[in-house]
Each structure stands twice: as structure tokens, then as C-alpha cells.
Design a protein around this motif. Structure first.
Motif, short mmCIF file in Angstrom:
data_model
loop_
_atom_site.label_atom_id
_atom_site.label_comp_id
_atom_site.label_asym_id
_atom_site.label_seq_id
_atom_site.Cartn_x
_atom_site.Cartn_y
_atom_site.Cartn_z
N ARG A 14 0.85 -1.24 0.07
CA ARG A 14 -0.07 0.06 -0.13
C ARG A 14 0.99 1.31 -0.10
N LEU A 15 1.86 1.30 0.62
CA LEU A 15 2.93 2.42 0.81
C LEU A 15 3.49 2.69 -0.49
N GLY A 16 3.91 1.61 -1.17
CA GLY A 16 4.44 1.64 -2.68
C GLY A 16 3.44 2.23 -3.67
N ILE A 17 2.35 1.83 -3.40
CA ILE A 17 1.16 2.46 -4.38
C ILE A 17 0.90 4.05 -3.89
N LEU A 18 0.95 4.25 -2.71
CA LEU A 18 0.80 5.58 -2.46
C LEU A 18 1.91 6.31 -2.74
#
Length: 104
Positions: A14-18
Motif C-alpha cells: 500500500r505504501l508503494g502504491i501511495l
């Protein structure tokens, strides 16, 4: 009936997508503005067009530039690679802009 196994998404994913969304939106906007400025200043010297036409051309091409940057950010293998690529291109464009504005 069998109960379906629920999949969970990790926090790192999720942090990578953000990070990619921020790179595509904010970083892409900043890089597009920088590249459009370089293009607007370089076209009169390179192609011999008027300043008004070079600004118009750079403004129109900025839509294509932004789209390509946003697509590239999501095609990059990792978010870090996307950010580093954008920073490298921004550094090169910044030096070109500085030179075109008479800094050198």
C-alpha cells in the motif's frame, strides 16, 4: 458452501502504491512544469520559432509529457526507481533551464 479465504494486502504494498500515486501526481506535475519551461526557452534557439509559438508548443506538449511521466511511474519496477528516475531527469532539466536563462 465453502467459505472463501480472504486475501490481505500488506502495508508495504500500500505504501508503494501511495508513493507511486504521489510521484505521478505531484512529482509528475513538477517535472512537467520544468520540462515545459526548458522546451519553451530552447525552441527559439533550436528551431528558430518565435517566443509565442514556442510557449504555445511547450504548453501543448506538456499534456503529452505529463501523461508519459504518469505512465512511466507505474511501469517502473519499484517506486524508488520511479522517484530516482524523476529526480535525475529533474536535475538535468534544472541545469538546462539554468543555462538557458543565462546562468552560465
Amino acid at each position: 458452501m465453502k467459505a472463501r479465504k480472504q486475501r490481505t494486502v500488506s502495508g508495504a504494498y500500500r505504501l508503494g502504491i501511495l508513493s507511486r500515486v504521489l510521484a505521478a501526481s505531484l512529482g509528475g506535475y513538477a517535472l512537467t512544469a520544468l520540462l515545459s519551461s526548458v522546451l519553451a526557452l530552447a525552441l527559439p534557439h533550436v528551431a528558430g520559432v518565435s517566443r509565442a509559438n514556442s510557449v504555445l508548443t511547450a504548453s501543448l506538449l506538456s499534456f503529452v509529457i505529463y501523461t508519459v511521466i504518469a505512465l512511466w511511474v507505474f511501469c517502473a519496477r519499484t517506486a524508488l526507481r520511479a522517484w530516482l528516475g524523476m529526480m535525475g531527469l529533474a536535475a538535468i532539466a534544472g541545469v538546462l533551464l539554468w543555462c538557458l536563462r543565462g546562468g552560465a
